[in-house]
Write a protein that holds these residues in place. Sequence first.
Motif, short mmCIF file in Angstrom:
data_model
loop_
_atom_site.label_atom_id
_atom_site.label_comp_id
_atom_site.label_asym_id
_atom_site.label_seq_id
_atom_site.Cartn_x
_atom_site.Cartn_y
_atom_site.Cartn_z
N THR A 124 -20.81 15.18 -59.60
CA THR A 124 -21.00 15.83 -58.38
C THR A 124 -20.13 15.10 -57.18
OG1 THR A 124 -23.29 16.00 -58.84
CG2 THR A 124 -22.85 15.96 -56.30
N VAL A 125 -19.63 16.20 -56.35
CA VAL A 125 -18.80 15.72 -55.39
C VAL A 125 -19.39 15.60 -54.02
CG1 VAL A 125 -16.56 15.95 -53.90
CG2 VAL A 125 -16.55 16.89 -56.31
N TRP A 126 -19.63 14.41 -53.60
CA TRP A 126 -20.48 13.96 -52.22
C TRP A 126 -19.64 13.94 -51.13
CZ3 TRP A 126 -25.50 14.91 -52.45
CH2 TRP A 126 -26.24 14.83 -53.53
N PHE A 127 -20.10 14.52 -49.93
CA PHE A 127 -19.39 14.61 -48.57
C PHE A 127 -20.26 13.83 -47.94
CE2 PHE A 127 -19.12 16.25 -44.35
CZ PHE A 127 -18.00 15.91 -43.97
N THR A 128 -19.73 12.84 -47.31
CA THR A 128 -20.63 12.10 -46.28
C THR A 128 -19.79 11.59 -44.91
OG1 THR A 128 -21.29 10.61 -48.35
CG2 THR A 128 -21.47 9.25 -46.22
N VAL A 129 -20.59 11.73 -43.80
CA VAL A 129 -20.20 11.43 -42.57
C VAL A 129 -21.18 10.07 -42.01
CG1 VAL A 129 -20.26 12.19 -40.14
CG2 VAL A 129 -19.89 13.86 -42.10
N LEU A 130 -20.66 9.10 -41.52
CA LEU A 130 -21.12 7.85 -41.38
C LEU A 130 -20.49 7.46 -39.98
CD1 LEU A 130 -23.10 5.74 -42.18
CD2 LEU A 130 -21.24 4.66 -43.17
N ALA A 131 -21.36 7.11 -39.04
CA ALA A 131 -20.88 7.06 -37.50
C ALA A 131 -21.85 6.22 -36.91
CB ALA A 131 -20.74 8.23 -36.82
N PHE A 132 -21.40 5.50 -36.14
CA PHE A 132 -22.20 4.65 -34.82
C PHE A 132 -21.43 5.18 -33.52
CE2 PHE A 132 -18.75 1.55 -36.31
CZ PHE A 132 -18.46 1.05 -35.20
N SER A 133 -22.40 5.16 -32.59
CA SER A 133 -21.85 5.97 -31.22
C SER A 133 -22.72 5.44 -30.18
CB SER A 133 -21.45 7.22 -31.31
OG SER A 133 -22.31 7.99 -31.59
N ARG A 134 -22.14 5.47 -28.94
CA ARG A 134 -22.95 5.32 -27.74
C ARG A 134 -22.13 5.82 -26.72
NH1 ARG A 134 -23.18 -1.10 -27.75
NH2 ARG A 134 -21.36 -1.68 -27.11
N PRO A 135 -22.69 6.58 -25.69
CA PRO A 135 -22.34 7.09 -24.45
C PRO A 135 -21.13 6.39 -23.77
CG PRO A 135 -24.76 7.57 -24.45
CD PRO A 135 -24.51 6.44 -25.46
N ALA A 136 -20.17 6.92 -23.49
CA ALA A 136 -18.73 6.18 -22.76
C ALA A 136 -18.57 7.16 -21.42
CB ALA A 136 -17.71 6.10 -23.66
N SER A 137 -19.32 8.20 -21.26
CA SER A 137 -18.94 9.09 -20.10
C SER A 137 -20.45 9.35 -19.50
CB SER A 137 -18.30 10.30 -20.28
OG SER A 137 -19.16 11.26 -21.33
N TRP A 138 -20.35 9.72 -18.14
CA TRP A 138 -21.48 10.30 -17.31
C TRP A 138 -22.11 11.10 -17.97
CZ3 TRP A 138 -21.95 14.97 -15.50
CH2 TRP A 138 -20.64 15.64 -15.52
N TYR A 139 -21.50 12.20 -18.38
CA TYR A 139 -22.17 13.43 -19.13
C TYR A 139 -22.68 13.14 -20.32
CZ TYR A 139 -17.32 14.17 -21.27
OH TYR A 139 -16.12 14.04 -21.85
N THR A 140 -22.22 12.41 -21.35
CA THR A 140 -23.04 11.90 -22.32
C THR A 140 -24.31 10.92 -22.26
OG1 THR A 140 -21.34 10.27 -22.90
CG2 THR A 140 -20.98 12.23 -24.12
N ARG A 141 -23.90 10.28 -21.18
CA ARG A 141 -25.14 9.66 -20.88
C ARG A 141 -26.25 10.41 -20.12
NH1 ARG A 141 -21.26 5.84 -19.56
NH2 ARG A 141 -21.08 6.26 -17.31
#
Length: 169
Positions: A124-141
């Motif tokens: 099996t070929v598995w695709f993974t997205v792994l991320a960590f993030s937090r807002p950096a701009s007024w609109y993402t906050r």
Amino acid sequence: MSTLTYPEVGATRLGPLPRGYHHLHHRSAVGRGPADFAAAGAAITEWRMHRASGARVEASARRAEPGGDVRVSLGLGPLRFTAPCEVIWTAYEEGRTGFGYGTLAGHPERGEECFVVDLADDGTVWFTVLAFSRPASWYTRLAGPLVPAVQHWYARRLGRTLRRIVAAG
């Protein structure tokens, strides 16, 4: 090379993901066997997966390499969000291909994200997205909990897109 906007550089490769961030983990099967693995790895590292999903990609190199700059933008017309990043690490290994990139100034978030395919023992070929993030701009906050929902939606979209690319050969 530009300055990254977060201190935990490389955490998507080595783990664990740092505290104080929203974590994203998406995994989906995209194919079966060495040929599908090779096709998926090339589509990821040559930016075709992102482009085929509807994103605009401007990259300093034809394929992901550490230190390379990447600008990914999503949206329509004037409602386009651009995300400048730098490739932090790559994996061009037997059974594992992909890369991780980190945010630069001007990115709406702070953090890191990786896109990897693995060839499992059962083929099996598995695709993974792994991320960590937090807002950096007024609109993402301001968007608050909408941002993680959009990130999960986009990760699922990338998985479906990669599955189509692999199936097309």
